[in-house]
Design a protein around this motif. Structure first.
Motif, mmCIF file in Angstrom:
data_model
loop_
_atom_site.group_PDB
_atom_site.id
_atom_site.type_symbol
_atom_site.label_atom_id
_atom_site.label_comp_id
_atom_site.label_asym_id
_atom_site.label_seq_id
_atom_site.Cartn_x
_atom_site.Cartn_y
_atom_site.Cartn_z
ATOM 1 N N THR A 205 -116.850 73.536 74.129
ATOM 2 C CA THR A 205 -116.352 73.279 72.778
ATOM 3 C C THR A 205 -115.016 72.542 72.867
ATOM 4 N N VAL A 206 -114.866 71.754 73.917
ATOM 5 C CA VAL A 206 -113.674 70.911 74.081
ATOM 6 C C VAL A 206 -113.743 69.763 73.076
ATOM 7 N N VAL A 207 -112.595 69.425 72.469
ATOM 8 C CA VAL A 207 -112.544 68.340 71.493
ATOM 9 C C VAL A 207 -111.436 67.363 71.865
ATOM 10 N N GLY A 208 -111.436 66.236 71.149
ATOM 11 C CA GLY A 208 -110.361 65.263 71.280
ATOM 12 C C GLY A 208 -110.311 64.595 72.640
ATOM 13 N N VAL A 209 -109.105 64.285 73.082
ATOM 14 C CA VAL A 209 -108.937 63.565 74.345
ATOM 15 C C VAL A 209 -109.401 64.387 75.542
ATOM 16 N N GLY A 210 -109.522 65.698 75.341
ATOM 17 C CA GLY A 210 -109.964 66.558 76.430
ATOM 18 C C GLY A 210 -111.405 66.334 76.843
ATOM 19 N N VAL A 211 -112.228 65.788 75.951
ATOM 20 C CA VAL A 211 -113.642 65.582 76.279
ATOM 21 C C VAL A 211 -113.781 64.642 77.466
ATOM 22 N N THR A 235 -119.467 67.142 71.737
ATOM 23 C CA THR A 235 -119.489 65.813 72.358
ATOM 24 C C THR A 235 -120.518 64.935 71.662
ATOM 25 N N SER A 236 -120.060 63.795 71.166
ATOM 26 C CA SER A 236 -120.938 62.891 70.421
ATOM 27 C C SER A 236 -120.921 61.499 71.048
ATOM 28 N N GLU A 237 -121.633 60.580 70.400
ATOM 29 C CA GLU A 237 -121.660 59.189 70.848
ATOM 30 C C GLU A 237 -120.262 58.575 70.876
#
Length: 389
Positions: A205-211, A235-237
């Protein structure tokens, strides 16, 4: 009371184009601008132009609230599209409640919340985590490592996923939460720890620049997605386009929408969006929710002949719309959306191959009362052969 006949319909837009979540929120802003353009080209709201008042909160939670207050008090806005992280949304809700305005929130979130002044069009854990847990446990195994960004949504979503894994006979072998601005070195250390634990898959469930930092560290550590994939609901396209398809390939995401969804509405919407953007454009689950919630609002305003929140609170519940993902419905009781759930595996082009899908749209269950999806799980139709299954 209805607004004057030809006065513009004012809508506030609160999506960050800078800061740690600027990438995904920029896509939500673009979807909102695109939808407004479509609405205005079609004659607006019974002849009234949609006028957007756009702000950039910079991914800072407090800015969403202060900018919402400014839009309402100084600009006369009563309808707001926006917010991404739960920390921002939770600060905006008291603002819209105090002024009897409406917030339309197009982002996946943890649930356990209801406000009559908020309509949620993103997915809830019962719409993504339940099918994802069933799929990954069946295909890859029962030992799960969990990683998330350090804020409300990852904590709550991982808690739900842990319950689902336990109930299905699985085991959580590790769990860690990472600062939103954590360095790649930080992620490299975590990837090393994951490798030492040898989980069957990693729930992210990491978001933002962390992905990007997570997936890059995962690859550098030699972890093979055909053996130990990342299974994400965030995580998306958009993130894959930013980090490179080679880093995303083989990993999984559960979502209501992927750009590859084969519906007539999606094909038409993509063609129109590319013309609007002036070239190739990548869409994603948050983009799609931001787009269709604008169209739902527009239809409601046309129906009642007003942009008055009181009138819209009567009109929106129960409304349906042919969104790019398929036909959605706004729930009459909880102000969330019935959505279509799919599980995709990222491919070498930066897009997803859909490997499983629910046979019917799922009603949002903000309080996760039921731990099994309708029809007992993803349909076999459309499943691809999955390595490790």
């Amino acid at each position: 009371m209805s607004s004057p006949r030809y006065e513009p319909v004012k809508i506030g837009v609160l999506y960050s184009t800078t800061g740690v979540t600027g990438l995904i929120e920029s896509s939500q802003q673009s979807a909102t601008l695109f939808a407004a353009d479509e609405i205005n080209r079609a004659g607006g709201i019974n002849g009234r132009e949609v006028q957007l008042h756009v702000r950039d909160p910079g991914s800072v939670a407090a800015n969403y609230a202060s900018m919402a207050e400014e839009l309402i008090v100084e600009k006369g806005v009563r309808l707001i599209m926006g917010c991404y992280m739960s920390s921002g949304r939770k600060l905006v809700i008291p603002v819209v409640e105090r002024h009897n305005a409406l917030l339309f929130y197009p982002t996946l979130y943890e649930g356990f919340e209801y406000s009559r002044n908020v309509f949620c069009t993103g997915t809830l854990p019962n719409q993504t985590c339940v099918p994802l847990a069933d799929y990954m446990l069946e295909k890859f195994g029962s030992r799960v490592f969990m990683i998330g960004s350090d804020y409300i949504y990852p904590y709550e979503t991982s808690r739900i996923m842990k319950d689902l894994v336990f109930e299905r006979g699985g085991e959580t072998v590790g769990e860690i939460y990472v600062p939103l601005d954590a360095s790649e070195d930080h992620y490299r250390a975590i990837a090393t720890r994951i490798a030492s634990q040898s989980p069957d898959f990693v729930f992210s469930t990491v978001v933002g620049v962390g992905v990007e930092r997570l997936y890059r560290s995962f690859a550098k550590s030699g972890l093979d997605p055909s053996v130990t994939p990342i299974a994400s609901v965030t995580t998306s396209e958009a993130e894959i386009a930013a980090m490179g398809a080679h880093l995303g390939e083989g990993h999984f995401t559960s979502a209501s929408y992927f750009q590859c969804v084969d519906t007539a509405m999606n094909r038409s919407c993509l063609d129109n969006y590319r013309r609007f953007m002036g070239g190739d454009a990548v869409t994603n689950m948050c983009w799609e929710a931001a787009y269709f919630q604008m169209q739902v609002l527009a239809n409601a305003m046309r129906d009642v002949g007003s942009d008055n929140p009181v009138s819209l609170l009567r009109a929106i519940p129960g409304m349906e719309f042919d969104a790019p993902q398929g036909r959605i419905r706004m729930d009459e009781e909880n102000h969330h959306a019935y959505l279509h759930t799919r599980i995709g595996r990222a491919n070498a082009t930066g897009q997803f191959d859909i490997v499983a899908s629910m046979p019917e749209r799922l009603r949002a269950d903000p309080f996760v009362i039921v731990h099994t999806p309708v029809n007992d799980g993803p349909s076999a139709q459309g499943r691809h052969t999955v390595a490790g299954g």
